[in-house]
Design a protein around this motif. Structure first.
Motif, PDB file in Angstrom:
ATOM      1  N   THR A 132       0.865  -0.998  -0.204  1.00 32.59           N
ATOM      2  CA  THR A 132      -0.101  -0.040  -0.185  1.00 32.59           C
ATOM      3  C   THR A 132       1.155   1.029  -0.303  1.00 32.59           C
ATOM      4  O   THR A 132       0.574   1.435  -0.873  1.00 32.59           O
ATOM      5  CB  THR A 132      -1.117  -0.017   1.404  1.00 32.59           C
ATOM      6  N   LEU A 133       2.123   1.388   0.517  1.00 35.73           N
ATOM      7  CA  LEU A 133       2.265   2.714   1.306  1.00 35.73           C
ATOM      8  C   LEU A 133       3.429   2.823  -0.503  1.00 35.73           C
ATOM      9  O   LEU A 133       3.634   3.222  -0.929  1.00 35.73           O
ATOM     10  CB  LEU A 133       3.979   2.674   1.869  1.00 35.73           C
ATOM     11  N   ARG A 134       4.073   1.283  -1.207  1.00 34.99           N
ATOM     12  CA  ARG A 134       5.038   1.759  -2.304  1.00 34.99           C
ATOM     13  C   ARG A 134       3.464   2.161  -3.005  1.00 34.99           C
ATOM     14  O   ARG A 134       3.710   3.279  -4.237  1.00 34.99           O
ATOM     15  CB  ARG A 134       4.959  -0.020  -2.912  1.00 34.99           C
ATOM     16  N   GLY A 135       2.029   2.286  -3.722  1.00 32.70           N
ATOM     17  CA  GLY A 135       1.214   3.100  -4.092  1.00 32.70           C
ATOM     18  C   GLY A 135       0.743   4.162  -3.895  1.00 32.70           C
ATOM     19  O   GLY A 135       1.043   4.985  -4.566  1.00 32.70           O
ATOM     20  N   LEU A 136       1.393   3.420  -3.045  1.00 27.86           N
ATOM     21  CA  LEU A 136       1.242   5.916  -1.940  1.00 27.86           C
ATOM     22  C   LEU A 136       1.818   6.421  -2.795  1.00 27.86           C
ATOM     23  O   LEU A 136       1.370   7.257  -3.563  1.00 27.86           O
ATOM     24  CB  LEU A 136       0.322   6.282  -0.902  1.00 27.86           C
ATOM     25  N   ALA A 137       3.282   5.984  -2.289  1.00 32.60           N
ATOM     26  CA  ALA A 137       4.544   6.857  -3.029  1.00 32.60           C
ATOM     27  C   ALA A 137       4.195   7.116  -4.774  1.00 32.60           C
ATOM     28  O   ALA A 137       4.608   8.329  -5.481  1.00 32.60           O
ATOM     29  CB  ALA A 137       5.628   6.163  -2.788  1.00 32.60           C
TER      30      ALA A 137
END
Length: 258
Positions: A132-137
């Motif tokens: 999820t954090l990769r996608g938000l980044a």
């Protein structure tokens, strides 16, 4: 142990959330100021509060910043977002979506890229933080910033022992979150801020009964009452004083700001 789904927990609590959750009048301005400073927010930034709930911090940030673009208040609970008002303030745009929805691109945002976003005490609800954090980044513009505000791995709250133990079972380590941001290609760092809380003991007991922390939704009514009895013995003082310490995990995408 009684378990409730997180979305259902917040749907039930929405109308009374601000009343039960705010420790005192200075808390939201203090935290909002810290968030704005950490992200180095500018009025021209395209900003999102991911997991915004009732918009406590998004509203305060918008009030301070006077942004040229409405701040996006993103939350999976429509009931929580309704607390922004109908219609919502002109400087806020509510979006019913989860962090995963934004990360995966299944919910389109008004802005193609974001200059700044934050997750305030919501990363522990994410099933796969790394993904999820990769996608938000990936939603960040060059020079964009992503801030994860979270409690540390252990806390000094005046809760009952079983609740403190459950917190440690459920809470991710901030260092792991920092690692996820680095793996997502961001420059990342970890720091801590602390705020002393002073709250009337009976008010705090009422907050616990209302399950103001989502982990408390895993306890039955009888377990909550037993826990409050334990807290009453351990804390006879009329005003509870304890530290509220937060990890600030900040990531920045390389490149010049858009």
């Amino acid at each position: 142990m009684e378990r409730r789904d997180v979305r259902g927990h917040y749907e039930e609590l929405a109308a009374e959330y601000d009343e039960h959750w705010i420790y005192g009048p200075d808390y939201v301005p203090w935290m909002s100021g810290r968030i704005a400073a950490a992200l180095r927010l500018d009025p021209t930034d395209r900003i999102a509060d991911i997991g915004s709930g009732t918009g406590l911090f998004a509203k305060e940030v918008a009030k301070r910043l006077r942004p040229r673009h409405p701040v996006l208040g993103v939350d999976p609970s429509e009931a929580m977002l309704r607390q922004l008002g109908t219609p919502p303030p002109a400087d806020l745009t509510p979006i019913v979506a989860s962090a995963e929805d934004i990360a995966e691109g299944s919910t389109r945002l008004p802005y193609e890229q974001l200059d700044a976003m934050w997750l305030k005490e919501s990363v522990h609800h994410v099933a796969d933080p790394a993904r999820t954090l990769r996608g938000l980044a990936d939603r960040l513009a060059p020079g964009g910033r992503l801030l994860v505000v979270m409690l540390p791995a252990s806390i000094q709250y005046p809760l009952f022992e079983a609740a403190l133990a459950r917190f440690e079972e459920l809470q991710p380590d901030p260092a792991l979150i920092e690692g996820h941001l680095r793996a997502a290609g961001l420059e990342a760092g970890l720091s801590y801020v602390e705020h002393e809380l002073r709250i009337d003991r009976d008010k705090y007991f009422g907050m616990v009964r209302a399950r103001y922390m989502s982990l408390l939704s895993t306890f039955s009514e009888s377990e909550i009452e037993k826990g409050i009895d334990e807290m009453r013995v351990a804390h006879p003082e009329p005003v509870l004083v304890f530290p509220d310490r937060f990890a600030f995990v900040l990531g920045r995408r390389c490149g010049e700001s858009a």
